[in-house]
Design a protein around this motif. Sequence first.
Motif, PDB file in Angstrom:
ATOM      1  N   LYS A 209      47.921  -0.956  54.600  1.00 36.16           N
ATOM      2  CA  LYS A 209      46.864  -0.752  53.608  1.00 36.16           C
ATOM      3  C   LYS A 209      46.288  -2.099  53.207  1.00 36.16           C
ATOM      4  CE  LYS A 209      48.521   3.491  51.553  1.00 36.16           C
ATOM      5  NZ  LYS A 209      49.024   4.127  50.339  1.00 36.16           N
ATOM      6  N   PRO A 210      45.015  -2.128  52.821  1.00 40.00           N
ATOM      7  CA  PRO A 210      44.424  -3.387  52.335  1.00 40.00           C
ATOM      8  C   PRO A 210      45.174  -3.866  51.095  1.00 40.00           C
ATOM      9  CG  PRO A 210      42.727  -1.717  52.652  1.00 40.00           C
ATOM     10  CD  PRO A 210      44.055  -1.044  52.830  1.00 40.00           C
ATOM     11  N   ARG A 211      45.300  -5.174  50.978  1.00 42.46           N
ATOM     12  CA  ARG A 211      45.968  -5.776  49.821  1.00 42.46           C
ATOM     13  C   ARG A 211      44.947  -6.490  48.963  1.00 42.46           C
ATOM     14  NH1 ARG A 211      51.705  -8.248  51.462  1.00 42.46           N
ATOM     15  NH2 ARG A 211      52.500  -6.443  52.552  1.00 42.46           N
ATOM     16  N   TYR A 212      45.184  -6.437  47.669  1.00 42.12           N
ATOM     17  CA  TYR A 212      44.295  -7.086  46.728  1.00 42.12           C
ATOM     18  C   TYR A 212      45.119  -7.834  45.689  1.00 42.12           C
ATOM     19  CZ  TYR A 212      41.025  -3.810  48.800  1.00 42.12           C
ATOM     20  OH  TYR A 212      40.281  -3.102  49.695  1.00 42.12           O
ATOM     21  N   PHE A 213      44.620  -8.997  45.282  1.00 41.40           N
ATOM     22  CA  PHE A 213      45.247  -9.784  44.236  1.00 41.40           C
ATOM     23  C   PHE A 213      44.562  -9.440  42.927  1.00 41.40           C
ATOM     24  CE2 PHE A 213      45.479 -13.597  41.577  1.00 41.40           C
ATOM     25  CZ  PHE A 213      46.846 -13.830  41.575  1.00 41.40           C
ATOM     26  N   LYS A 214      45.309  -8.857  41.997  1.00 40.80           N
ATOM     27  CA  LYS A 214      44.741  -8.513  40.699  1.00 40.80           C
ATOM     28  C   LYS A 214      44.626  -9.775  39.852  1.00 40.80           C
ATOM     29  CE  LYS A 214      46.244  -3.754  40.569  1.00 40.80           C
ATOM     30  NZ  LYS A 214      44.963  -3.146  40.792  1.00 40.80           N
ATOM     31  N   VAL A 215      43.426 -10.041  39.384  1.00 40.32           N
ATOM     32  CA  VAL A 215      43.157 -11.237  38.588  1.00 40.32           C
ATOM     33  C   VAL A 215      43.603 -10.999  37.151  1.00 40.32           C
ATOM     34  CG1 VAL A 215      41.385 -12.855  37.825  1.00 40.32           C
ATOM     35  CG2 VAL A 215      41.165 -11.728  40.046  1.00 40.32           C
ATOM     36  N   PRO A 216      44.545 -11.814  36.660  1.00 41.75           N
ATOM     37  CA  PRO A 216      44.969 -11.653  35.259  1.00 41.75           C
ATOM     38  C   PRO A 216      43.802 -11.902  34.310  1.00 41.75           C
ATOM     39  CG  PRO A 216      46.410 -13.198  36.438  1.00 41.75           C
ATOM     40  CD  PRO A 216      45.239 -12.903  37.331  1.00 41.75           C
ATOM     41  N   ASP A 217      43.723 -11.127  33.253  1.00 43.79           N
ATOM     42  CA  ASP A 217      42.701 -11.303  32.206  1.00 43.79           C
ATOM     43  C   ASP A 217      41.279 -11.081  32.695  1.00 43.79           C
ATOM     44  OD1 ASP A 217      44.745 -12.007  30.414  1.00 43.79           O
ATOM     45  OD2 ASP A 217      44.614 -14.108  31.031  1.00 43.79           O
ATOM     46  N   MET A 218      41.101 -10.284  33.749  1.00 48.73           N
ATOM     47  CA  MET A 218      39.751 -10.019  34.255  1.00 48.73           C
ATOM     48  C   MET A 218      39.679  -8.587  34.768  1.00 48.73           C
ATOM     49  SD  MET A 218      37.737 -12.156  37.161  1.00 48.73           S
ATOM     50  CE  MET A 218      36.286 -11.548  37.952  1.00 48.73           C
ATOM     51  N   LYS A 219      38.729  -7.819  34.227  1.00 44.44           N
ATOM     52  CA  LYS A 219      38.500  -6.467  34.719  1.00 44.44           C
ATOM     53  C   LYS A 219      37.608  -6.571  35.963  1.00 44.44           C
ATOM     54  CE  LYS A 219      36.562  -3.950  31.784  1.00 44.44           C
ATOM     55  NZ  LYS A 219      35.925  -3.113  30.807  1.00 44.44           N
ATOM     56  N   THR A 220      38.111  -6.144  37.101  1.00 48.21           N
ATOM     57  CA  THR A 220      37.325  -6.246  38.325  1.00 48.21           C
ATOM     58  C   THR A 220      36.601  -4.948  38.664  1.00 48.21           C
ATOM     59  OG1 THR A 220      39.285  -5.724  39.635  1.00 48.21           O
ATOM     60  CG2 THR A 220      38.758  -8.050  39.328  1.00 48.21           C
ATOM     61  N   GLN A 221      37.018  -3.825  38.080  1.00 44.61           N
ATOM     62  CA  GLN A 221      36.362  -2.542  38.338  1.00 44.61           C
ATOM     63  C   GLN A 221      34.912  -2.603  37.870  1.00 44.61           C
ATOM     64  OE1 GLN A 221      37.893   0.120  39.815  1.00 44.61           O
ATOM     65  NE2 GLN A 221      36.002   1.282  39.773  1.00 44.61           N
ATOM     66  N   ASP A 222      33.970  -2.345  38.778  1.00 41.90           N
ATOM     67  CA  ASP A 222      32.521  -2.362  38.493  1.00 41.90           C
ATOM     68  C   ASP A 222      32.039  -3.709  37.956  1.00 41.90           C
ATOM     69  OD1 ASP A 222      32.258   0.324  39.275  1.00 41.90           O
ATOM     70  OD2 ASP A 222      32.850   1.009  37.279  1.00 41.90           O
TER      71      ASP A 222
END
Length: 79
Positions: free
Chosen positions: A6-19
């Motif tokens: 599956k594709p991997r993504y790094f979730k950015v702390p303190d940042m909403k990346t959705q939309d």
Amino acid sequence: MSSKYKPRYFKVPDMKTQDHFLVGFEWDITGSTGNSYTIELHDQGLECSCPGFGWQGKCKHVKALAHRLTTDNYPRYQV
């Protein structure tokens, strides 16, 4: 599909990346060995084209970019 592929993504702390307004934006970077890589922001987080990111789901490139996007020395992108 196995989680291994599956594709991997790094979730950015303190940042909403959705939309986020930067979703789809790509940063071309040069690694420490001179190789060129691309980091792209997705709704799920950052993705890097380097081999280390593919194996571990994180790398120094995405960590550095995440820090730059959320530090006080640069505009804070929390939109």
